[in-house]
Design an enzyme around this catalytic site. Structure first.
Site, mmCIF file in Angstrom:
data_model
loop_
_atom_site.group_PDB
_atom_site.id
_atom_site.type_symbol
_atom_site.label_atom_id
_atom_site.label_comp_id
_atom_site.label_asym_id
_atom_site.label_seq_id
_atom_site.Cartn_x
_atom_site.Cartn_y
_atom_site.Cartn_z
ATOM 1 N N CYS A 173 10.659 33.396 36.616
ATOM 2 C CA CYS A 173 9.563 32.427 36.569
ATOM 3 C C CYS A 173 10.024 31.051 37.099
ATOM 4 O O CYS A 173 10.269 30.918 38.290
ATOM 5 C CB CYS A 173 9.014 32.383 35.160
ATOM 6 N N HIS A 194 8.031 37.357 33.120
ATOM 7 C CA HIS A 194 9.050 37.506 32.074
ATOM 8 C C HIS A 194 9.088 38.969 31.662
ATOM 9 O O HIS A 194 8.050 39.578 31.450
ATOM 10 C CB HIS A 194 8.679 36.672 30.839
ATOM 11 N N GLU A 222 11.716 39.665 29.338
ATOM 12 C CA GLU A 222 12.608 39.570 28.179
ATOM 13 C C GLU A 222 11.865 39.265 26.879
ATOM 14 O O GLU A 222 12.433 39.392 25.805
ATOM 15 C CB GLU A 222 13.676 38.488 28.434
HETATM 16 N N1 GLN Z 1 4.728 26.931 35.700
HETATM 17 C C1 GLN Z 1 6.131 26.775 35.462
HETATM 18 C C2 GLN Z 1 6.777 25.939 36.570
HETATM 19 O O1 GLN Z 1 6.155 25.650 37.524
HETATM 20 C C3 GLN Z 1 6.817 28.114 35.348
HETATM 21 C C4 GLN Z 1 6.339 28.852 34.122
HETATM 22 C C5 GLN Z 1 7.344 29.764 33.511
HETATM 23 O O2 GLN Z 1 8.557 29.658 33.766
HETATM 24 N N2 GLN Z 1 6.885 30.636 32.657
HETATM 25 O O3 GLN Z 1 7.906 25.594 36.488
#
Ligand code: GLN
Length: 197
Positions: free
Chosen positions: A83, A178, A180
């Site tokens: 992410c 994710h 995990e």
């Molecule tokens: N929206 C977040 C970002 O831009 C990422 C979200 C996440 O890591 N779950 O950094």
């Protein structure tokens, strides 16, 4: 394949859900270390960049003087970004109004919050290709980045519809989602068994 013995895995611990990754490593009996300083990088063999907020991580990376050593580490060692961690590993961030500076490790272009800004937690089952046939894993998308372009050296291990959401390039692995959060270790195990050779 077995998880290699004698490896220590670092987790970038400056912001975000790093504790979950540390707990996962713990459950697999893999020695681990929180990474906040450049010196921590000398004591690990691979690194997980967790989800969280890439804008904050970007600021903290500079504040902790991590940018140059972290980039160097990610170029040659096994790394797994989830992410926000995937955003950091990307080559380019589209519509980058927050001016997050990606580390340019995986040749992908990403759009932050590309699936909408709302916090939606979808617990989808995604079909992934982890090297030994396809498998289904839990994928939670939380304000997830969308991969909008990929370079030729990038392998797509899973898609959501037509969008790549799990990609590999050399020793770098990144997921938009994710895996995990529910305690599943399928992708972490894939990383531990295939990237530390
Ligand atoms: N929206 C977040 C970002 O831009 C990422 C979200 C996440 O890591 N779950 O950094």
């Amino acid at each position: 394949m077995e998880i290699p013995k004698n490896i220590t895995v670092g987790v970038l611990a400056i912001q975000g859900d790093f504790e979950r990754h540390l707990a996962q490593l713990d459950s697999l009996g893999v020695p681990h270390r929180e990474v906040r300083l450049a010196a921590d990088l000398d004591r690990i063999d691979g690194l997980i960049l967790p989800g969280g907020e890439s804008t904050t991580m970007d600021i903290m990376i500079d504040r902790f003087k991590l940018r140059e050593p972290l980039t160097r580490f990610c170029r040659t060692k096994p790394v797994y970004g989830t992410c926000a961690g995937m955003i950091l590993l990307s080559r380019l961030i589209r519509d980058n109004q927050s001016r997050v500076k990606p580390l340019n490790i995986i040749d992908i272009e990403v759009l932050r919050n590309g699936y909408g800004r709302q916090l939606f937690s979808s617990d989808e089952r995604l079909e992934v290709n982890l090297g030994n046939g396809t498998k289904h894993v839990e994928a939670t998308f939380i304000r997830a980045p969308k991969i909008v372009a990929i370079g030729s050296g990038v392998e797509v291990l899973a898609r959501r519809g037509t969008d790549p959401v799990l990609v590999k390039s050399g020793k770098a692995l990144a997921s938009a989602f994710h895996n995990e959060l529910g305690g599943e270790t399928a992708i972490l195990r894939h990383f531990l068994t295939h990237y530390f050779v």
